[in-house]
Design an enzyme around this catalytic site. Structure first.
Site, mmCIF file in Angstrom:
data_model
loop_
_atom_site.group_PDB
_atom_site.id
_atom_site.type_symbol
_atom_site.label_atom_id
_atom_site.label_comp_id
_atom_site.label_asym_id
_atom_site.label_seq_id
_atom_site.Cartn_x
_atom_site.Cartn_y
_atom_site.Cartn_z
ATOM 1 N N GLY A 1 31.990 52.818 40.940
ATOM 2 C CA GLY A 1 32.839 53.508 41.885
ATOM 3 C C GLY A 1 32.215 53.601 42.876
ATOM 4 O O GLY A 1 32.543 54.191 43.585
ATOM 5 N N ASN B 1 31.551 51.237 44.993
ATOM 6 C CA ASN B 1 32.878 51.198 46.597
ATOM 7 C C ASN B 1 34.094 52.349 47.188
ATOM 8 O O ASN B 1 34.384 52.995 48.037
ATOM 9 C CB ASN B 1 33.413 50.543 46.144
ATOM 10 C CG ASN B 1 32.912 48.370 46.978
ATOM 11 O OD1 ASN B 1 32.541 48.692 48.254
ATOM 12 N ND2 ASN B 1 32.425 47.906 45.550
ATOM 13 N N MET C 1 39.298 46.516 36.421
ATOM 14 C CA MET C 1 39.470 45.290 35.502
ATOM 15 C C MET C 1 40.739 44.429 35.239
ATOM 16 O O MET C 1 40.761 44.334 33.980
ATOM 17 C CB MET C 1 38.206 45.211 35.040
ATOM 18 C CG MET C 1 37.101 45.638 35.414
ATOM 19 S SD MET C 1 36.039 44.550 36.015
ATOM 20 C CE MET C 1 36.046 43.100 35.193
ATOM 21 N N LYS C 2 41.652 45.351 35.690
ATOM 22 C CA LYS C 2 43.005 44.686 35.266
ATOM 23 C C LYS C 2 43.509 43.106 35.914
ATOM 24 O O LYS C 2 43.955 43.934 37.597
ATOM 25 C CB LYS C 2 43.431 45.537 34.844
ATOM 26 C CG LYS C 2 43.497 47.017 33.393
ATOM 27 C CD LYS C 2 44.330 46.149 32.355
ATOM 28 C CE LYS C 2 43.870 46.848 31.038
ATOM 29 N NZ LYS C 2 43.780 45.802 29.618
ATOM 30 N N ILE C 3 44.621 42.792 35.452
ATOM 31 C CA ILE C 3 45.266 41.941 36.259
ATOM 32 C C ILE C 3 46.543 42.441 37.123
ATOM 33 O O ILE C 3 46.856 42.920 35.597
ATOM 34 C CB ILE C 3 45.742 40.399 36.268
ATOM 35 C CG1 ILE C 3 43.762 40.059 35.782
ATOM 36 C CG2 ILE C 3 46.290 39.511 37.061
ATOM 37 C CD1 ILE C 3 43.923 39.100 35.394
ATOM 38 N N ASN D 1 41.621 44.129 47.782
ATOM 39 C CA ASN D 1 40.535 44.349 46.831
ATOM 40 C C ASN D 1 39.405 43.763 47.210
ATOM 41 O O ASN D 1 39.341 43.375 48.578
ATOM 42 C CB ASN D 1 40.925 43.243 46.291
ATOM 43 C CG ASN D 1 39.806 42.921 44.448
ATOM 44 O OD1 ASN D 1 39.365 43.491 44.302
ATOM 45 N ND2 ASN D 1 40.154 41.879 44.013
ATOM 46 N N HIS E 1 35.701 41.105 47.087
ATOM 47 C CA HIS E 1 35.837 40.231 45.646
ATOM 48 C C HIS E 1 34.224 40.294 45.870
ATOM 49 O O HIS E 1 33.244 39.898 46.972
ATOM 50 C CB HIS E 1 36.623 39.604 45.132
ATOM 51 C CG HIS E 1 35.938 38.200 44.205
ATOM 52 N ND1 HIS E 1 36.307 38.659 42.808
ATOM 53 C CD2 HIS E 1 35.645 37.107 44.204
ATOM 54 C CE1 HIS E 1 35.716 37.800 42.286
ATOM 55 N NE2 HIS E 1 35.371 36.938 43.189
#
Ligand code: GRF
Length: 192
Positions: free
Chosen positions: A20, A22, A95-97, A112, A114
């Protein structure tokens, strides 16, 4: 994207699964008067997410959705987002799509971060892949979330030099530092 009217901030949820850093950084920025969003909700798919401590520290509502049935989970997340009047979502190490259906409900309102220079290295293990390929640069990207993983329109990107001494851990640290500048800058770019 809708423009800011007066000083009303856009109610935002941050989705996390891990440290966390970010999240913490965005919360800090959100306290700045002119920053366009407020963080009103923190969502995690696991109670193990260390970043959940920032919910307590900054007195922000948190909710953990760690049920096996992710379809059901998404429905429940959407109900909560509606209840909390959330208009914008920042994924920060989630971590979930998210499903197509979910994304459609928040079309153009989910972003998001990345840890690579997209379109290079979509998915996981970006740092070790960049090191393994002996890349001279890596970096981070803030992008809109679409149904295709890590493929939505890029909002901002920052290059980071990879030195001969770097390993995936040092590179991750270097990139994270830049992420903490890039994510707030991208949010400002969207709304200002
Ligand atoms: C960051 O590297 C981000 O780019 C990726 O997941 C990591 C999250 O780190 N999507 P943190 O939980 O914000 O510290």
């Amino acid at each position: 994207m809708e423009k800011l009217t007066g000083l009303k901030k856009i109610k935002t949820a941050v989705f996390i699964s891990g440290a966390g850093s970010n999240l913490k950084n965005i919360i800090r920025f959100s306290k700045i008067k002119k920053f366009p969003i407020s963080i009103n909700l923190i969502v995690s798919n696991t109670h193990l997410a260390k970043g959940l401590k920032y919910a307590d520290q900054f007195k922000i509502k948190k909710k953990i959705f760690d049920h096996k049935n992710y379809n059901e989970t998404e429905k429940n997340i959407l109900i909560l987002l509606k209840k909390e009047k959330i208009k914008f979502i920042c994924l920060a190490g989630y971590m979930k799509i998210l499903s197509k259906k979910f994304i459609k409900k928040f079309d153009g309102k989910i972003i998001n971060i990345h840890p690579s220079l997209l379109p290079k290295y979509k998915g996981l293990n970006t740092h070790s892949r960049a090191i393994k390929n002996k890349d001279k640069f890596s970096g981070c990207t803030v992008h809109y979330v679409t149904a295709k993983l890590d493929s939505g329109k890029i909002i901002l990107q920052k290059k980071v030099k990879i030195s001969a001494r770097d390993n995936s851990v040092s590179l991750k640290e270097k990139i994270l530092k830049q992420e903490h500048k890039l994510y707030p800058a991208a949010i400002k770019k969207i709304f200002n």
